[in-house]
Design an enzyme around this catalytic site. Structure first.
Site, PDB file in Angstrom:
ATOM      1  N   GLN A  52     -11.097  59.796 -30.123  1.00 17.86           N
ATOM      2  CA  GLN A  52     -12.528  59.645 -29.823  1.00 17.86           C
ATOM      3  C   GLN A  52     -13.377  59.451 -31.087  1.00 17.86           C
ATOM      4  OE1 GLN A  52     -15.952  61.818 -27.300  1.00 17.86           O
ATOM      5  NE2 GLN A  52     -14.447  63.210 -28.125  1.00 17.86           N
ATOM      6  N   LEU A  53     -13.179  60.320 -32.074  1.00 21.87           N
ATOM      7  CA  LEU A  53     -13.974  60.203 -33.299  1.00 21.87           C
ATOM      8  C   LEU A  53     -13.535  58.977 -34.107  1.00 21.87           C
ATOM      9  CD1 LEU A  53     -16.181  61.345 -35.137  1.00 21.87           C
ATOM     10  CD2 LEU A  53     -14.468  62.880 -36.128  1.00 21.87           C
TER      11      LEU A  53
ATOM     12  N   ILE B 156       0.911  61.845 -39.577  1.00 20.11           N
ATOM     13  CA  ILE B 156       0.494  62.798 -40.623  1.00 20.11           C
ATOM     14  C   ILE B 156       1.359  64.056 -40.641  1.00 20.11           C
ATOM     15  CG2 ILE B 156      -1.882  61.917 -40.732  1.00 20.11           C
ATOM     16  CD1 ILE B 156      -2.697  64.615 -39.294  1.00 20.11           C
TER      17      ILE B 156
ATOM     18  N   TYR C 262      -4.513  67.963 -32.807  1.00 24.79           N
ATOM     19  CA  TYR C 262      -4.017  68.383 -31.487  1.00 24.79           C
ATOM     20  C   TYR C 262      -5.231  68.999 -30.797  1.00 24.79           C
ATOM     21  CZ  TYR C 262      -0.917  70.515 -28.005  1.00 24.79           C
ATOM     22  OH  TYR C 262      -0.280  70.871 -26.840  1.00 24.79           O
TER      23      TYR C 262
ATOM     24  N   TYR D 133      -5.668  77.365 -30.443  1.00 22.93           N
ATOM     25  CA  TYR D 133      -6.189  76.128 -31.038  1.00 22.93           C
ATOM     26  C   TYR D 133      -7.102  76.465 -32.229  1.00 22.93           C
ATOM     27  CZ  TYR D 133      -9.525  72.203 -31.413  1.00 22.93           C
ATOM     28  OH  TYR D 133     -10.345  71.203 -31.875  1.00 22.93           O
TER      29      TYR D 133
ATOM     30  N   TRP E 147     -18.465  70.360 -29.308  1.00 23.67           N
ATOM     31  CA  TRP E 147     -18.875  69.670 -28.071  1.00 23.67           C
ATOM     32  C   TRP E 147     -18.983  68.146 -28.274  1.00 23.67           C
ATOM     33  CZ3 TRP E 147     -22.815  72.555 -24.486  1.00 23.67           C
ATOM     34  CH2 TRP E 147     -22.474  73.908 -24.389  1.00 23.67           C
TER      35      TRP E 147
HETATM   36  N1  NAP Z   1     -13.338  66.872 -28.842  1.00 26.47           N
HETATM   37  C1  NAP Z   1     -14.147  67.900 -29.107  1.00 26.47           C
HETATM   38  O1  NAP Z   1     -14.945  68.358 -28.273  1.00 26.47           O
HETATM   39  C2  NAP Z   1     -14.111  68.532 -30.481  1.00 26.47           C
HETATM   40  C3  NAP Z   1     -14.954  69.609 -30.756  1.00 26.47           C
HETATM   41  C4  NAP Z   1     -14.933  70.167 -32.030  1.00 26.47           C
HETATM   42  C5  NAP Z   1     -14.110  69.648 -33.010  1.00 26.47           C
HETATM   43  N2  NAP Z   1     -13.279  68.614 -32.710  1.00 26.47           N
HETATM   44  C6  NAP Z   1     -12.414  68.071 -33.769  1.00 26.47           C
HETATM   45  O2  NAP Z   1     -12.808  66.739 -34.018  1.00 26.47           O
HETATM   46  C7  NAP Z   1     -11.691  65.963 -34.445  1.00 26.47           C
HETATM   47  C8  NAP Z   1     -11.615  64.670 -33.648  1.00 26.47           C
HETATM   48  O3  NAP Z   1     -11.455  65.003 -32.269  1.00 26.47           O
HETATM   49  P1  NAP Z   1     -11.267  63.875 -31.160  1.00 26.47           P
HETATM   50  O4  NAP Z   1     -12.013  64.328 -29.948  1.00 26.47           O
HETATM   51  O5  NAP Z   1     -11.568  62.527 -31.741  1.00 26.47           O
HETATM   52  O6  NAP Z   1      -9.693  64.024 -30.906  1.00 26.47           O
HETATM   53  P2  NAP Z   1      -8.714  63.039 -30.114  1.00 26.47           P
HETATM   54  O7  NAP Z   1      -9.510  62.089 -29.287  1.00 26.47           O
HETATM   55  O8  NAP Z   1      -7.705  63.921 -29.462  1.00 26.47           O
HETATM   56  O9  NAP Z   1      -8.026  62.186 -31.280  1.00 26.47           O
HETATM   57  C9  NAP Z   1      -6.985  62.660 -32.087  1.00 26.47           C
HETATM   58  C10 NAP Z   1      -6.123  61.471 -32.461  1.00 26.47           C
HETATM   59  O10 NAP Z   1      -5.077  61.911 -33.338  1.00 26.47           O
HETATM   60  C11 NAP Z   1      -3.888  61.222 -32.944  1.00 26.47           C
HETATM   61  N3  NAP Z   1      -2.668  61.872 -33.402  1.00 26.47           N
HETATM   62  C12 NAP Z   1      -1.873  62.748 -32.736  1.00 26.47           C
HETATM   63  N4  NAP Z   1      -0.798  63.091 -33.475  1.00 26.47           N
HETATM   64  C13 NAP Z   1      -0.898  62.402 -34.639  1.00 26.47           C
HETATM   65  C14 NAP Z   1      -0.072  62.315 -35.789  1.00 26.47           C
HETATM   66  N5  NAP Z   1       1.053  63.028 -35.906  1.00 26.47           N
HETATM   67  N6  NAP Z   1      -0.461  61.488 -36.794  1.00 26.47           N
HETATM   68  C15 NAP Z   1      -1.590  60.766 -36.692  1.00 26.47           C
HETATM   69  N7  NAP Z   1      -2.420  60.816 -35.613  1.00 26.47           N
HETATM   70  C16 NAP Z   1      -2.078  61.618 -34.601  1.00 26.47           C
HETATM   71  C17 NAP Z   1      -4.000  61.227 -31.442  1.00 26.47           C
HETATM   72  O11 NAP Z   1      -3.072  60.332 -30.854  1.00 26.47           O
HETATM   73  P3  NAP Z   1      -2.517  60.659 -29.362  1.00 26.47           P
HETATM   74  O12 NAP Z   1      -3.697  60.577 -28.464  1.00 26.47           O
HETATM   75  O13 NAP Z   1      -1.497  59.592 -29.173  1.00 26.47           O
HETATM   76  O14 NAP Z   1      -1.936  62.058 -29.430  1.00 26.47           O
HETATM   77  C18 NAP Z   1      -5.449  60.803 -31.262  1.00 26.47           C
HETATM   78  O15 NAP Z   1      -5.588  59.402 -31.314  1.00 26.47           O
HETATM   79  C19 NAP Z   1     -10.482  66.886 -34.329  1.00 26.47           C
HETATM   80  O16 NAP Z   1     -10.206  67.438 -35.582  1.00 26.47           O
HETATM   81  C20 NAP Z   1     -10.941  67.991 -33.399  1.00 26.47           C
HETATM   82  O17 NAP Z   1     -10.271  69.207 -33.652  1.00 26.47           O
HETATM   83  C21 NAP Z   1     -13.275  68.022 -31.471  1.00 26.47           C
END
Ligand code: NAP
Length: 292
Positions: free
Chosen positions: A12-13, A39, A63, A127, A152
């Site tokens: 998403q990000l 990674i 994750y 988590y 969020w």
């Molecule tokens: N979403 C929220 O509400 C939220 C809130 C607070 C903080 N955050 C933080 O914000 C950041 C971005 O979140 P997001 O919502 O964009 O997460 P996301 O949509 O789950 O994206 C994470 C990406 O990392 C990829 N990935 C998985 N395993 C990997 C590996 N071994 N090497 C390289 N890439 C890999 C995933 O691929 P697959 O989909 O194929 O696994 C996915 O494309 C994260 O650090 C999260 O902890 C998120």
């Protein structure tokens, strides 16, 4: 031209970054996801960084299945902690600065005032524990890092709360949504823009790179219930939304009751203006309407 590498580029990000990097003439962005750069594999990262002139790694890979992490502990630790250590180590070796994304879930959510970066972090979920460990590992390996805790996250990309509430609101007459958890929604495109602004400002010497932990969300606070009412009103969705307590919606991982982040440090250090959450929600919904 400043070259940056965005890992987790299909998330998403990561996609939020992809949607705006062309607006930054002085930044050249490379996007990778697990297929191009796993990674979790340190050799993979070191090899990838050899003979490149990448100046910043923005780690968006994680994750993020919060409930699944409670039982899938090995995989969530590997990606949220060990892999972040890998990035730090390889980045240090190659003189690359890291901007890493972390979460409000490092706090237990029992506070009644916005969390400062220096507040003691006690995660309530597995988590949250893995993300906190990732922060620690990164700072040990590459002290020239910026860690941005956010909360969020939503956008027009991937799966998120906003898209789920639009879908459910269109399908159902009535929805029950938790009203006793308070936080600040964050439009992922705003976060991506802020990070690219920070890099641009550092590179044109209008601000200094200051390593450390920072908090970022949109301005203002609401409950998930308030958030849903606003999403539905802005989208013209007619659905009865009922407020419920967290105990009526049990989840495998406990959620913080209060996860508002104090953003003063990032706003003053990097001279950022942060939009109010309702304005950003309108922006996102407009883009979603165009997309569909
Ligand atoms: N979403 C929220 O509400 C939220 C809130 C607070 C903080 N955050 C933080 O914000 C950041 C971005 O979140 P997001 O919502 O964009 O997460 P996301 O949509 O789950 O994206 C994470 C990406 O990392 C990829 N990935 C998985 N395993 C990997 C590996 N071994 N090497 C390289 N890439 C890999 C995933 O691929 P697959 O989909 O194929 O696994 C996915 O494309 C994260 O650090 C999260 O902890 C998120």
């Amino acid at each position: 031209m400043t070259k940056i590498l965005v890992t987790g580029g299909k998330g998403q990000l990561g996609q939020s970054f992809q949607s705006i990097t062309s607006q930054y003439e002085n930044i050249e962005a490379i996007f990778t996801d697990v297929e191009e750069l796993d990674i979790c594999n340190i050799e993979n990262i070191t090899e990838y960084l050899t003979n490149t002139d990448i100046k910043y790694i923005i780690n968006c890979a994680a994750y993020t299945a919060v409930d699944k992490a409670e039982t899938d502990q090995t995989a969530s630790t590997r990606l949220n902690a060990t892999a972040v250590k890998n990035i730090g180590k390889a980045a240090k070796e190659h003189g690359i600065k890291v901007i890493h994304i972390s979460t409000d879930y490092v706090f237990d959510g029992n506070s009644h005032k916005p969390y400062n970066e220096s507040d003691y972090a006690v995660p309530a979920s597995f988590y949250g524990q893995t993300k906190l460990l990732g922060e620690k590992y990164l700072m040990e390996e590459q002290p020239d890092s910026i860690i941005i805790r956010t909360a969020w996250l939503y956008s027009e990309f991937g799966n998120n709360f906003v898209k789920t509430m639009i879908k459910l609101g269109n399908e159902r007459d009535e929805l029950r949504v938790v009203a006793d958890q308070i936080g600040s929604p964050t439009y992922a495109v705003d976060l991506a823009e802020s990070i690219l602004d920070i890099i641009s400002k550092i590179e044109n010497n209008s601000v200094k790179f200051v390593a450390g932990i920072y908090h970022y969300s949109n301005e203002g606070v609401c409950s998930w219930y308030d958030f849903t009412i606003n999403i539905h009103q802005m989208m013209g969705i007619e659905c009865r939304v009922m407020p419920i307590e967290s105990k009526e919606y049990p989840t495998a991982a406990p959620r913080p009751y209060y996860s508002v982040l104090n953003k003063t440090k990032i706003k003053t250090t990097y001279k950022l203006n942060v939009p109010y959450w309702r304005i950003s929600l309108e922006n996102c919904l407009r883009k979603l309407a165009v997309k569909n």
